[in-house]
Structures are given as structure tokens and as C-alpha cells.
Design a protein around this motif. Structure first.
Motif, PDB file in Angstrom:
ATOM      1  N   MET A   1     -54.455 -13.166 -12.504  1.00 48.22           N
ATOM      2  CA  MET A   1     -54.455 -14.237 -13.383  1.00 48.22           C
ATOM      3  C   MET A   1     -55.702 -14.258 -14.049  1.00 48.22           C
ATOM      4  O   MET A   1     -56.674 -14.485 -13.273  1.00 48.22           O
ATOM      5  CB  MET A   1     -53.743 -15.525 -12.727  1.00 48.22           C
ATOM      6  N   SER A   2     -55.895 -14.269 -15.381  1.00 52.11           N
ATOM      7  CA  SER A   2     -57.138 -14.473 -15.950  1.00 52.11           C
ATOM      8  C   SER A   2     -57.815 -15.759 -15.762  1.00 52.11           C
ATOM      9  O   SER A   2     -56.860 -16.937 -15.535  1.00 52.11           O
ATOM     10  CB  SER A   2     -57.303 -14.213 -17.219  1.00 52.11           C
ATOM     11  N   SER A   3     -58.943 -16.070 -15.832  1.00 51.31           N
ATOM     12  CA  SER A   3     -59.811 -17.424 -15.659  1.00 51.31           C
ATOM     13  C   SER A   3     -59.202 -18.322 -16.849  1.00 51.31           C
ATOM     14  O   SER A   3     -58.782 -19.657 -16.435  1.00 51.31           O
ATOM     15  CB  SER A   3     -61.114 -17.425 -15.950  1.00 51.31           C
ATOM     16  N   LYS A   4     -58.665 -17.760 -17.860  1.00 60.03           N
ATOM     17  CA  LYS A   4     -58.201 -18.519 -19.024  1.00 60.03           C
ATOM     18  C   LYS A   4     -56.839 -19.073 -18.681  1.00 60.03           C
ATOM     19  O   LYS A   4     -56.507 -20.271 -18.669  1.00 60.03           O
ATOM     20  CB  LYS A   4     -57.973 -17.872 -20.415  1.00 60.03           C
ATOM     21  N   GLU A   5     -56.037 -18.051 -18.275  1.00 56.40           N
ATOM     22  CA  GLU A   5     -54.546 -18.611 -17.764  1.00 56.40           C
ATOM     23  C   GLU A   5     -54.713 -19.421 -16.586  1.00 56.40           C
ATOM     24  O   GLU A   5     -53.847 -20.497 -16.460  1.00 56.40           O
ATOM     25  CB  GLU A   5     -53.983 -17.351 -17.347  1.00 56.40           C
ATOM     26  N   HIS A   6     -55.650 -19.313 -15.742  1.00 55.88           N
ATOM     27  CA  HIS A   6     -55.846 -20.014 -14.535  1.00 55.88           C
ATOM     28  C   HIS A   6     -56.050 -21.670 -15.014  1.00 55.88           C
ATOM     29  O   HIS A   6     -55.572 -22.769 -14.483  1.00 55.88           O
ATOM     30  CB  HIS A   6     -56.689 -19.758 -13.722  1.00 55.88           C
ATOM     31  N   LEU A   7     -56.983 -21.749 -16.024  1.00 54.68           N
ATOM     32  CA  LEU A   7     -57.203 -23.050 -16.210  1.00 54.68           C
ATOM     33  C   LEU A   7     -56.454 -23.671 -17.184  1.00 54.68           C
ATOM     34  O   LEU A   7     -56.084 -24.834 -17.033  1.00 54.68           O
ATOM     35  CB  LEU A   7     -58.837 -22.885 -17.222  1.00 54.68           C
ATOM     36  N   ILE A   8     -55.477 -23.011 -17.807  1.00 52.66           N
ATOM     37  CA  ILE A   8     -54.423 -23.386 -18.754  1.00 52.66           C
ATOM     38  C   ILE A   8     -53.572 -24.252 -17.718  1.00 52.66           C
ATOM     39  O   ILE A   8     -52.927 -25.396 -17.780  1.00 52.66           O
ATOM     40  CB  ILE A   8     -53.672 -22.563 -19.531  1.00 52.66           C
ATOM     41  N   ARG A   9     -53.123 -23.229 -16.980  1.00 52.45           N
ATOM     42  CA  ARG A   9     -52.046 -23.658 -15.922  1.00 52.45           C
ATOM     43  C   ARG A   9     -52.512 -25.117 -14.912  1.00 52.45           C
ATOM     44  O   ARG A   9     -51.527 -25.947 -14.668  1.00 52.45           O
ATOM     45  CB  ARG A   9     -51.889 -22.483 -14.674  1.00 52.45           C
ATOM     46  N   PHE A  10     -54.006 -24.854 -14.751  1.00 54.75           N
ATOM     47  CA  PHE A  10     -54.193 -26.086 -13.912  1.00 54.75           C
ATOM     48  C   PHE A  10     -54.290 -27.407 -14.941  1.00 54.75           C
ATOM     49  O   PHE A  10     -53.757 -28.497 -14.519  1.00 54.75           O
ATOM     50  CB  PHE A  10     -55.787 -25.819 -13.714  1.00 54.75           C
ATOM     51  N   LEU A  11     -54.387 -27.197 -16.051  1.00 54.22           N
ATOM     52  CA  LEU A  11     -54.569 -28.649 -17.090  1.00 54.22           C
ATOM     53  C   LEU A  11     -53.207 -28.922 -17.126  1.00 54.22           C
ATOM     54  O   LEU A  11     -53.013 -30.164 -17.140  1.00 54.22           O
ATOM     55  CB  LEU A  11     -55.191 -28.001 -18.495  1.00 54.22           C
ATOM     56  N   GLU A  12     -52.215 -27.931 -17.270  1.00 56.69           N
ATOM     57  CA  GLU A  12     -50.862 -28.423 -17.358  1.00 56.69           C
ATOM     58  C   GLU A  12     -50.238 -29.278 -16.194  1.00 56.69           C
ATOM     59  O   GLU A  12     -49.638 -30.228 -16.471  1.00 56.69           O
ATOM     60  CB  GLU A  12     -49.832 -27.034 -17.894  1.00 56.69           C
ATOM     61  N   GLU A  13     -50.616 -28.645 -15.220  1.00 60.38           N
ATOM     62  CA  GLU A  13     -50.092 -29.398 -13.909  1.00 60.38           C
ATOM     63  C   GLU A  13     -50.855 -30.652 -13.803  1.00 60.38           C
ATOM     64  O   GLU A  13     -50.266 -31.530 -13.099  1.00 60.38           O
ATOM     65  CB  GLU A  13     -50.303 -28.433 -12.625  1.00 60.38           C
ATOM     66  N   LEU A  14     -52.116 -30.812 -14.120  1.00 59.48           N
ATOM     67  CA  LEU A  14     -52.914 -32.090 -14.086  1.00 59.48           C
ATOM     68  C   LEU A  14     -52.335 -32.915 -14.944  1.00 59.48           C
ATOM     69  O   LEU A  14     -51.992 -34.296 -14.775  1.00 59.48           O
ATOM     70  CB  LEU A  14     -54.461 -31.804 -14.342  1.00 59.48           C
ATOM     71  N   THR A  15     -51.716 -32.333 -16.297  1.00 57.31           N
ATOM     72  CA  THR A  15     -51.385 -33.382 -17.416  1.00 57.31           C
ATOM     73  C   THR A  15     -49.899 -33.853 -16.782  1.00 57.31           C
ATOM     74  O   THR A  15     -49.656 -35.238 -17.045  1.00 57.31           O
ATOM     75  CB  THR A  15     -51.112 -32.819 -18.398  1.00 57.31           C
ATOM     76  N   GLN A  16     -49.247 -33.175 -16.251  1.00 60.31           N
ATOM     77  CA  GLN A  16     -47.864 -33.582 -15.871  1.00 60.31           C
ATOM     78  C   GLN A  16     -47.999 -34.524 -14.716  1.00 60.31           C
ATOM     79  O   GLN A  16     -47.257 -35.526 -14.753  1.00 60.31           O
ATOM     80  CB  GLN A  16     -46.908 -32.262 -15.255  1.00 60.31           C
TER      81      GLN A  16
END
Length: 237
Positions: A1-16
């Protein structure tokens, strides 16, 4: 997983997680702190690296500043004068030398090719530029030049220069030697200027004129003193 994808996933989980948590400042802070992985570093690692960068910046600020050995006295320019090729550049170099000397009573010139005209300029022009360079305040000229037997000794210029010094009442001291290579001019035994080419070569090629710092000037003067003690002094070039 790229750094960009990792960051997007992290932000989605944090938002939820934030949406589902209690809506208080304390609960929000606890939720954020639970998400300790922040791409690409852990929280602690990220803070550690920031701290390391701060320490390095502080050490650079506290480091003593060493002046450039080739810098000018104002510390802002690396060179004092850069000359190019051609008659106008030669005139600029001669003027710079004249302005630098100002009104000394004594000058020392270390230049193995000083009494040679390379043929790139007319001999009359060479003589005129040299005569105009020497200030009326001058009482003594000390030369460290090459041996008379070498091919770069120009008899007609040498005779003219000897007569010029006699006419103007300038004491001439000449050391014919082969130990000094670089061209250096000194005024009144103090300030020194490194000239990137011989006087006859000004304007022939690109060259620098640089002020020599006090420590190197002292070392150079020490070498000249040694040469004075080891070589015969003449009153003619």
C-alpha cells in the motif's frame, strides 16, 4: 500500500470513529490519540525526528562562522575582480591595480614574467600602461622576477624600465630567482593582491585579482625574506 493510500485509509477510519464517538473535546482528543499510526511514521518517531531536526538546526546556528579564504574584506563577494579577454578588460585590470595601490611609497611585485611582452599587445602600449600605473608617490620598487637568462626576459623593456626608475628617482631592487610562481603585488610591505596573470598577460585570458588575507600575506612575506637572504640583489632588471 502506498503512503497516499495509507493516509487516505487512516483519515477515513479516523473520520468514522469521530462520527460515532461522544461529541466532547475530551472524547475527540482520546479518539485521535488512539490512532497512533500516522503514515509514514509512528507518533513517537515523528516527534523524535522533529526534535532531531531542531537540534541540528540549533547546532548549525551555534557553529562559529569561518570566513572564506578567497572572500573580500566585506565578506560578501568571493572575488575582487574578474577580468575577461580583450583591450577593454586589460584597461580595467590596469585601472584596478592603480586604484588598489593608491599612493604607496614602496611596492613589491613578485612576477616571474614581469619584464616580458608576450606580443599580444604592442610594446609601446605595454610601456605606457606600466608607466601610468606607477604612482608619483613611489620611492622604491622591489621585484622578484625570473633570471635574465630565461626567454621571458625582454631586453628592450628591461632597459626602458631601468631608465624610468632612474629618471623618476625610484630605488630599484631586483631579485632574479625561480622560487616564486604566483603573481603577488604588495604595497608598503603590508596589503597584498594576488594577480591571476602577469602584468603583460592582463586582458589575454580570464583572470582574478584577489586580496590576500593577513595570515597568508605574513607567510608570503616570510618567504620573500628568505629569498632576499639567499639571492643577490641587483639594481637593474
Amino acid at each position: 500500500m502506498s503512503s497516499k493510500e495509507h493516509l487516505i485509509r487512516f483519515l477515513e477510519e479516523l473520520t468514522q470513529e469521530l462520527r460515532e464517538s461522544e461529541n466532547t473535546d475530551e472524547s475527540i482528543y482520546r479518539t485521535i490519540r488512539r490512532f497512533r499510526v500516522f503514515s509514514p511514521f509512528l507518533d513517537d518517531e515523528f516527534e523524535y525526528r522533529l526534535h532531531s531536526i531542531e537540534k541540528k538546526i540549533d547546532s548549525l546556528i551555534d557553529r562559529p562562522v569561518a570566513s572564506c579564504r578567497m572572500a573580500s574584506s566585506d565578506g560578501e563577494r568571493v572575488t575582487e575582480l574578474m577580468m575577461g579577454h580583450g583591450p577593454l578588460e586589460r584597461a580595467k585590470g590596469v585601472k584596478y591595480l592603480s586604484d588598489w595601490m593608491n599612493s604607496p611609497t614602496e611596492i613589491t611585485i613578485a612576477d616571474p614574467y614581469f619584464i616580458k611582452n608576450s606580443g599580444s599587445i604592442p610594446e609601446a602600449d605595454y610601456k605606457n600602461s606600466l608607466q601610468g600605473l606607477l604612482p608619483l608617490s613611489l620611492k622604491k620598487i622591489e621585484l622578484f622576477i625570473g633570471p635574465r637568462t630565461q626567454k621571458y626576459h625582454k631586453a628592450s623593456i628591461a632597459t626602458w624600465f631601468n631608465q624610468l626608475c632612474t629618471t623618476r628617482g625610484i630605488q630599484l631592487e631586483v631579485f632574479h630567482q625561480e622560487e616564486v610562481h604566483d603573481r603577488v603585488w604588495l604595497r608598503d610591505g603590508g596589503d597584498a593582491l594576488v594577480v591571476g596573470t602577469s602584468f603583460n598577460g592582463l586582458g589575454n585570458k580570464c583572470a582574478f585579482l584577489l586580496n590576500l588575507d593577513a595570515a597568508d600575506t605574513a607567510s608570503f612575506n616570510a618567504e620573500l625574506s628568505r629569498i632576499r637572504a639567499e639571492y643577490t640583489c641587483s639594481n637593474q632588471v
